[in-house]
Design an enzyme around this catalytic site. Structure first.
Site, PDB file in Angstrom:
ATOM      1  N   GLN A 537       0.547  -1.156   0.288  1.00 23.01           N
ATOM      2  CA  GLN A 537       0.387   0.002   0.257  1.00 23.01           C
ATOM      3  C   GLN A 537       0.640   1.234   0.118  1.00 23.01           C
ATOM      4  OE1 GLN A 537      -3.291  -0.819   3.740  1.00 23.01           O
ATOM      5  NE2 GLN A 537      -2.205  -3.051   2.676  1.00 23.01           N
ATOM      6  N   CYS A 538       1.028   1.620   1.179  1.00 22.24           N
ATOM      7  CA  CYS A 538       2.175   2.868   1.043  1.00 22.24           C
ATOM      8  C   CYS A 538       3.255   2.764   1.997  1.00 22.24           C
ATOM      9  CB  CYS A 538       1.393   3.720   1.457  1.00 22.24           C
ATOM     10  SG  CYS A 538       0.447   4.963   2.367  1.00 22.24           S
TER      11      CYS A 538
END
Lengths: 672, 157
Positions: A537-538
């Protein structure tokens, strides 16, 4: 005793308290600096019995203006000559130095100072040089005494032969009432034991034969006198001309504890004749022999106890040794200490990992990163400070520098590198640079024992995963999601001894059959989105999670290092829900416990699972075809991969398998 | 438990007795301030023909509220023995060293070998009948690190 015998004297030896050197170093650096002219110091000797030969001790109080006041110890004024260079130390005129010191004693006799302060009859001189870079201290003690004064010995015997117990008690009471600064030398009346200060010799000139010439002795050998009597003789020869050539009765006061009572039982009566001839002594002796019995200086290295860096290193090692002594006698701390660790990524995980490694006593830590410290970093990334952001320091270098501030004993280095990644094409202009970077990364991996993958992007893990495998290193990986983490050890390659201990309810996978980060991720694409523990995701994460994962990945590494099979150690995967590994399970574990393959944690539920998975034959990082391609084609193969990661899929036969495009590495975002 | 006031009182008492016995204990540091003073004694001893100087310090441990025995051992050149050497000198070879550790001296702020104070409190309760629990404690635990208190000290317990 035979008439012709000469009285023998036991010389002092030196005894330096550690605190003396501490103070000495401080004064040399802060006060004396290059001054060589000599500094007055105090030494102390004891008149209380010990089994040892007599010694003069110096400690930190030696440098005080007034000597320490300690019961049972007498102060001696001495002089310290601290030379600035080893040449000055060697070339110093030693005979001249001890003569100067002796001449000072002589001065104090003729000018009458010794009458008031009998302690001035004793003296010592210290010649020294300190190499403060290496913490080497050279020194030589001298205890000056005239060379040509001899006493013809008539009788030397315990005073118990002369006095009864009551008389000895009376002697001790009178003795203990004397001031300490008069105890060096004094007079004792032969009949009623009245004690007089030394200065009384002047008035008692004609009745001195009614007195014992008494002194506090540091020597406890019943056949000999202590060194101090030599200078006392000189004094008596000067002041009591009627005693020259005559027999004198000396009392050597020696205090001991007999059946719990302080006693003078060990004291001696010495009947001896003073010489007739007398004059100012021409030569003085008294330099101490060194530990080899030679007339020469001594040297001591105090690095381990004075250098603060050494103190820190010892304390860190000792702390770990306590673990060994108290809890884990079989732990191999040297193996941990000598493990060379490479940290790829110097962000929040890299900082946490480095700190825990430091805690385990690891001394060689290298950081790799490609960015600079930003303003958001210090609050989460425990090795950075606000100043590092302002200065715009490269993260790897800042981490290495700050680690040394925490513990100077660590050998830490930082490398500013961008790890080449699959699907990130290399242009003509950057080709040379990319090759250099690959070579550098390869060298770093080859030089290390344990490689930690701690980056914030997935594709940057590909190259070090492959290189770590090819060069037979332990590779560990930590990756974070918002509130999830994955910590794992990569499988190793090669043959291992049999370990077929099956445990009921568990599947066992040998260490050389375990998967890497890439095999496992691809074999488990079915995880629901919320359980995606990776960096897919991040990098927005709950702040505590990197500390947890960073700590776990180090603890996993340490457990591998302590396992007799190392990376070949098998992992156990739970097949039945109720299965438990208990103490009598035939599990191949290490002294620190079992070795899982991976740990997946979920902060939303505060739970952790320990899955173990086999290597995937079509893995894009660790499968045989990829390894083989790298071995045969080297950089050329890597370059193809960087230019198009499609190569990997084609080679491993994955291409046709893919249905879910978004699970492949090609779709990873470039941003960090 | 022993508070600082009691500790200081017992310390002074022991020091007075030591003066009578010429036993060499001295009170060092700052006597007025809390946890500023300690009792010290140097004991020379021959080991394998070399003179070693044992420097014993009785200090107060604020967090445990008990006395603590620390020591360092020096050779005559001023160099300090490392822990493993101390263990050898004290004859602990091969035995698990359960209570001996290295801690910073509370007054001097330098590392000293220390008998860890974690069990001292229990022991002090055991000495609660003593008029001077400090002396009772020291005479019991001192011998483990080569410090033997003369029998005469029993007169103040």
């Amino acid at each position: 005793m035979e008439q012709s015998q000469l009285l023998q004297f036991v010389p002092f030896s030196s005894c330096i308290n550690h605190s003396f050197w501490n103070k000495y170093t401080e004064i040399k650096l802060d006060v004396d600096k290059l001054e060589e002219k000599g500094r007055s110091i105090w030494g102390y000797y004891s008149y209380i019995e010990s089994q040892l030969s007599p010694f003069i001790e110096v400690d930190s109080t030696s440098f005080n203006i007034k000597g320490a006041d300690l019961k049972g110890q007498l102060a001696v004024a001495g002089k310290l000559f601290n030379k600035n260079t080893i040449e000055n130390f060697k070339d110093c005129d030693k005979m001249g130095l001890i003569k100067a010191s002796g001449d000072e004693i002589w001065e104090n006799i003729i000018n009458g100072k010794c009458l008031k302060s009998p302690g001035l009859l004793n003296s010592f001189v210290v010649l020294s040089f300190a190499d403060l870079k290496k913490y080497n201290y050279y020194y030589w003690f001298g205890f000056p005494a005239p060379s040509n004064v001899n006493l013809k010995l008539n009788v030397i015997e315990d005073i118990s032969g002369k006095f009864n117990n009551d008389q000895m008690d009376q002697l001790y009471v009178n003795y203990s009432n004397l001031c300490e600064d008069q105890k060096h030398f004094f007079l004792v009346h032969k009949e009623h034991f009245e004690m007089k200060h030394l200065e009384a010799v002047v008035d008692l000139k004609d009745t001195l034969d009614q007195y014992y010439m008494a002194f506090s002795d540091a020597c406890f050998d019943p056949k000999y006198s202590g060194w101090v009597l030599k200078n006392f003789m000189l004094f008596l020869m000067y002041y009591c001309d009627k005693l020259r050539g005559k027999q004198v009765d000396f009392l050597s006061f020696r205090v001991s504890r007999e059946n719990g009572k302080i006693s003078l039982l060990k004291s001696l009566l010495i009947r001896a004749s003073l010489p007739e001839e007398f004059g100012k002594p021409e030569a003085w002796i008294g330099w101490e022999r060194n530990e080899r019995g030679k007339m020469g200086p001594r040297m001591v290295n105090l690095k381990s106890s004075i250098d603060p860096q050494c103190l820190a290193e010892t304390a860190v090692d000792l702390n770990l040794k306590l673990m060994k002594w108290r809890l884990l006698p079989d732990i191999d701390l040297e193996k941990i200490k000598n493990a060379k660790c490479l940290l790829l990524g110097s962000g929040t995980l890299g900082c946490s990992v480095a700190r825990v490694l430091l805690g385990w006593g690891v001394r060689q830590i290298k950081f790799v990163d490609n960015s600079t410290v930003s303003y958001s970093n210090p609050v989460r990334q425990s090795l950075f400070t606000y100043e590092d952001c302002v200065a715009g320091k490269p993260k790897a270098q800042a981490a290495a520098d700050n680690l040394k501030k925490i513990f100077p004993g660590v050998e830490s280095e930082g490398y500013n590198l961008t790890i080449p990644m699959p699907g990130h094409p290399v242009g003509e202009s950057t080709l040379e640079h990319t090759k250099e970077t690959v070579d550098k990364l390869r060298d770093l991996i080859v030089e290390s024992d344990v490689v930690f993958l701690l980056m914030d992007s997935r594709e940057s893990r590909w190259l070090p995963t492959l290189l770590g495998l090819v060069y037979g290193k332990l590779v560990l990986n930590a990756a974070l999601g918002f509130d999830t983490y994955l910590v794992m050890r990569h499988g190793v390659r090669g043959e291992t001894q049999n370990c077929s201990n099956n445990v009921k309810g568990f599947k066992m996978i040998k260490g050389n059959n375990l998967g890497c980060y890439f095999c496992n991720d691809i074999t488990a694409p079915g995880n629901s989105l919320k359980d995606r523990s990776l960096d897919q995701q991040c990098t927005v994460t709950r702040p505590g999670i990197s500390q947890i994962a960073g700590a776990l990945v180090v603890e996993l590494a340490i457990s591998i290092l302590q396992h007799k099979l190392g990376g070949f150690a098998p992992a156990y995967y739970k097949m039945q829900k109720s299965a438990e590994i208990c103490e009598d399970s035939a599990v191949e574990d290490c002294i620190l416990g079992v070795l899982p393959h991976s740990l997946r944690g979920f902060l939303s539920t505060f739970t952790q699972v320990l899955p173990a998975t086999e290597k995937y034959n079509q893995c894009i990082a660790c499968s045989d075809s990829i390894v083989e391609a790298y071995r045969t084609k080297g950089f050329e193969f890597l370059l193809n991969v960087f230019n198009s990661s499609q190569v990997l899929e084609d080679m491993t036969g994955l291409t046709e398998m893919y249905t879910l495009k978004d699970n492949t590495i090609m779709d990873m975002s470039d941003s960090e | 438990m022993l508070d600082w006031e009691e500790f200081s009182k017992h310390l002074s008492q022991m020091k007075s007795l030591s003066d009578e016995l010429l036993d060499g204990w001295a009170i060092l540091g700052k006597t007025g301030t809390e946890n500023g003073a300690y009792l010290a004694k140097k004991v020379p001893r021959l080991f394998e023909e070399a003179l070693l100087l044992f420097e014993y310090n009785v200090v107060y441990d604020l967090s445990y509220g008990v006395p603590k025995l620390c020591f360092n051992v020096f050779r005559t050149d001023g160099s300090m023995l490392q822990l493993n050497e101390c263990i050898h000198v004290l004859g602990f070879d091969g035995e698990p060293v359960l209570v001996l550790t290295q801690m910073d001296h509370p007054v001097l702020q330098r590392p000293f070998f220390t008998l860890h104070p974690c069990k001292t409190s229990e022991f002090m309760d055991f000495c609660s009948n003593s008029k001077n629990p400090l002396v009772s404690w020291l005479s019991a635990i001192g011998p483990t690190v080569g410090l033997n208190l003369a029998n005469e000290y029993s007169q103040c317990t």
